[in-house]
Design a protein around this motif. Structure first.
Motif, PDB file in Angstrom:
ATOM      1  N   GLN A   1     -10.588  -3.584   0.789  1.00  0.00           N
ATOM      2  CA  GLN A   1     -10.584  -2.935   2.100  1.00  0.00           C
ATOM      3  C   GLN A   1     -10.308  -1.444   1.983  1.00  0.00           C
ATOM      4  O   GLN A   1     -10.738  -0.650   2.815  1.00  0.00           O
ATOM      5  CB  GLN A   1      -9.545  -3.586   3.013  1.00  0.00           C
ATOM      6  N   LEU A   2      -9.589  -1.062   0.941  1.00  0.00           N
ATOM      7  CA  LEU A   2      -9.300   0.351   0.722  1.00  0.00           C
ATOM      8  C   LEU A   2     -10.419   1.046  -0.056  1.00  0.00           C
ATOM      9  O   LEU A   2     -10.282   2.206  -0.436  1.00  0.00           O
ATOM     10  CB  LEU A   2      -7.973   0.504  -0.044  1.00  0.00           C
TER      11      LEU A   2
ATOM     12  N   GLN B   1       0.843  -1.186   0.000  1.00  0.00           N
ATOM     13  CA  GLN B   1       0.000   0.000   0.000  1.00  0.00           C
ATOM     14  C   GLN B   1       0.880   1.237   0.000  1.00  0.00           C
ATOM     15  O   GLN B   1       1.864   1.316   0.740  1.00  0.00           O
ATOM     16  CB  GLN B   1      -0.903   0.009   1.229  1.00  0.00           C
TER      17      GLN B   1
ATOM     18  N   PRO C   1      -3.888  -4.233   4.199  1.00  0.00           N
ATOM     19  CA  PRO C   1      -5.224  -4.047   3.639  1.00  0.00           C
ATOM     20  C   PRO C   1      -5.222  -4.303   2.144  1.00  0.00           C
ATOM     21  O   PRO C   1      -4.337  -3.844   1.417  1.00  0.00           O
ATOM     22  CB  PRO C   1      -5.552  -2.579   3.956  1.00  0.00           C
TER      23      PRO C   1
END
Length: 569
Positions: free
Chosen positions: A323-324, A127, A319
């Motif tokens: 989820q983001l 991420q 994540p």
């Protein structure tokens, strides 16, 4: 037993009855609240709202809700939660709006890429986080949030792109997060669409001046005609009204009654125009192109990273894209959605024809959905359009491939519609059209309704979507194999002339509401917002370019025909 004793017993029974009743109401309210689905979270600001009270004050001065079908207690609760959940942080209250020099300035603001845990090494599956620091025109750090920022990570080289999730820390600092989904170079793009001070003006316009786009109808009998103003809600002190609320769907529409004619002589509907001089000169400085209206924010050092191949080690603690809040991404100009759908390419007309053979495709919505009809009409040579004597931009439109038994139909949604004059007989509400469909495995329904509701309190949009949602539920109940596709809103080019009528802030709020209201239904959501925001090189446009439209239609076709076409690899 004495009379006083009886009075005492009766009082005790009444007290216990009231306690039981209040407890039952509380339980019912809590149960109803739990049934309201959680909102699709955009920009991490959810706080209590006074918007509902503002809407009630708005409606007290206009004829509107009490003539329509009253919402149930559960619908009122859903509505209140929706309005509360899309509330937006406001600038600190003061005796006067701040000077321009104290408002957000993208030229003085900057963003910084946060180093990864491995220094400056990023891998597919990681991420990326970016910190954004907003400053005013004097270069001073902003101390409150509420600005509208858009973020994307893209690579022109690979024709790749993904939308970022922006988090407002409500102190002038923002974070933008992106899933890393492809190898090679990736460039961060941050845009300030509106300052928090500009959003405050837009909010006021939506709540206090919802009639800033107005409409008209011609009433005619013989040689005599009268042109009257129309809208969803009209002021009560300007004369008697004609109530054109649809008796079946409950969708509301009113016109001022002509002086010499009856209400049943109405023949057409059209946009009347746009109100002018709605804001002060000082406020107009908040909406300047190339200054503070949809302007890029630059990096403090670099805006580009290099992404290495995925590591073998487990990344279960990180994540994932879903989820983001990521619905998909582009690679080589092809949209790759998450969420279970297998995206396929329909580059050949024969593949589309094979998919749609023996299909009835009904499209209901605004001009952004009409683009799907127009796209299919251009790529399918055997699809012939019927001349229904309808304006091309308004419809209704119909095309047929008699060889392969394909029917394609498009119809604009009912008022409010900012379009050229159209006969009232050709304007239909989506809910009514859906109730007229038999449905079944050979029926495809595509819906897209948002752009013409941007100037109204969100409550108006919620009620229209509720009528459509009920009709979708009825359709799926009687014909569960019917394919239903819903297109979301999208960002667009913003100009000073029309910013008070069309803004990404308006569209984003409607987009959130739409997602929530169709959540949990057996429908495919085509995420036009992220598909437009994430594209690596196309600028934002109310009507997205052909490349994006093709990806949207391909996504619909991938859902309609789950086998028989080439999968994207």
């Amino acid at each position: 037993m004495s009379r006083n004793v009886w009075k005492y017993i009766v009082s005790i029974l009444i007290l216990f009855g009231l306690i039981f009743l209040l407890r039952s109401i509380t339980i019912e309210q809590n149960w109803n609240y739990q049934r309201v689905p959680p909102l699709y979270k955009v920009q991490n600001w959810i706080q209590s709202s006074n918007l509902y009270g503002s809407l009630l004050r708005f409606h007290r001065n206009r004829t509107c809700p009490h003539l329509g079908q009253p919402p149930s207690s559960e619908e009122e609760l859903e509505e209140r939660n929706l309005l509360d959940s899309i509330d937006w942080p406001q600038p600190p209250s003061g005796s006067a709006p701040p000077a321009l020099t104290q408002t957000s300035d993208p030229a003085h603001s900057l963003f910084t890429i946060v180093p990864s845990q491995n220094g400056q090494r990023w891998y597919v599956g990681d991420q990326l986080e970016v910190q954004v620091h907003l400053h005013d025109f004097n270069g001073r750090h902003k101390r409150y949030g509420g600005d509208l920022l858009l973020a994307r990570l893209h690579s022109p080289k690979y024709k790749a792109g993904v939308a970022g999730q922006v988090l407002d820390h409500k102190n002038g600092l923002y974070s933008a997060r992106f899933p890393l989904l492809w190898e090679g170079s990736a460039q961060v793009g941050l845009t300030m669409v509106h300052s928090s001070e500009a959003v405050a003006v837009l909010r006021r316009m939506r709540e206090k001046q919802p009639d800033r786009v107005y409409f008209s109808s011609i009433f005619r009998r013989g040689s005599h005609s009268e042109k009257m103003e129309c809208n969803v809600c009209l002021l009560q002190d300007k004369g008697p009204l004609c109530n054109f609320t649809d008796p079946h769907s409950g969708d509301q529409w009113y016109c001022y009654k002509p002086k010499m004619l009856s209400c049943d002589t109405r023949i057409d509907h059209a946009i009347g125009g746009y109100l002018e001089n709605l804001i002060t000169k000082k406020e107009s400085l908040l909406f300047k192109s190339d200054v503070n209206l949809k302007v890029p924010i630059h990096a403090s050092t670099t805006d580009t990273i290099n992404v290495l191949p995925a590591r073998n080690e487990s990344s279960s603690q990180k994540p994932g894209p879903v989820q983001l809040g990521t619905s998909g991404y582009y690679y080589q100009d092809s949209w790759r959605p998450f969420g279970g759908i297998t995206m396929r390419r329909f580059d050949e007309a024969s593949a589309i024809t094979k998919c749609l053979t023996n299909k009835l495709v009904y499209m209901y919505g605004d001009s952004t959905l009409r683009q799907w009809f127009e796209y299919l009409l251009t790529v399918l040579p055997e699809l012939k359009e019927f001349n229904l004597q309808s304006p091309k931009k308004v419809g209704p439109l119909m095309a047929v491939d008699s060889t392969h038994n394909i029917l394609l139909e498009y119809r604009f949604h009912g008022p409010p519609t900012r379009i050229q004059p159209i006969r009232v007989s050709k304007l239909r509400y989506i809910a009514n059209e859906l109730d007229g469909l038999a449905g079944g495995p050979d029926t495809v329904v595509a819906l897209g309704i948002w752009a013409h509701f941007s100037t109204y309190p969100v409550e108006v949009y919620v009620r229209r979507l509720r009528h459509i949602r009920k009709a979708v539920v009825r359709l799926l109940d009687r014909a569960p194999e019917t394919v239903v596709v819903v297109r979301t809103a999208n960002p667009q080019a913003l100009t000073q002339d029309f910013i008070l009528f069309k803004s990404d802030w308006f569209s984003l709020q409607l987009d959130v509401v739409l997602r929530v209201m169709f959540k949990g239904l057996d429908v495919l959501l085509v995420d036009a917002w992220q598909m437009c925001l994430a594209h690596p090189y196309h600028p934002h446009d109310l009507h997205p370019p052909r490349t994006i439209v093709q990806n949207m239609v391909d996504m619909m076709l991938s859902h309609v025909c789950r086998d028989g076409t080439k999968k994207i690899v």
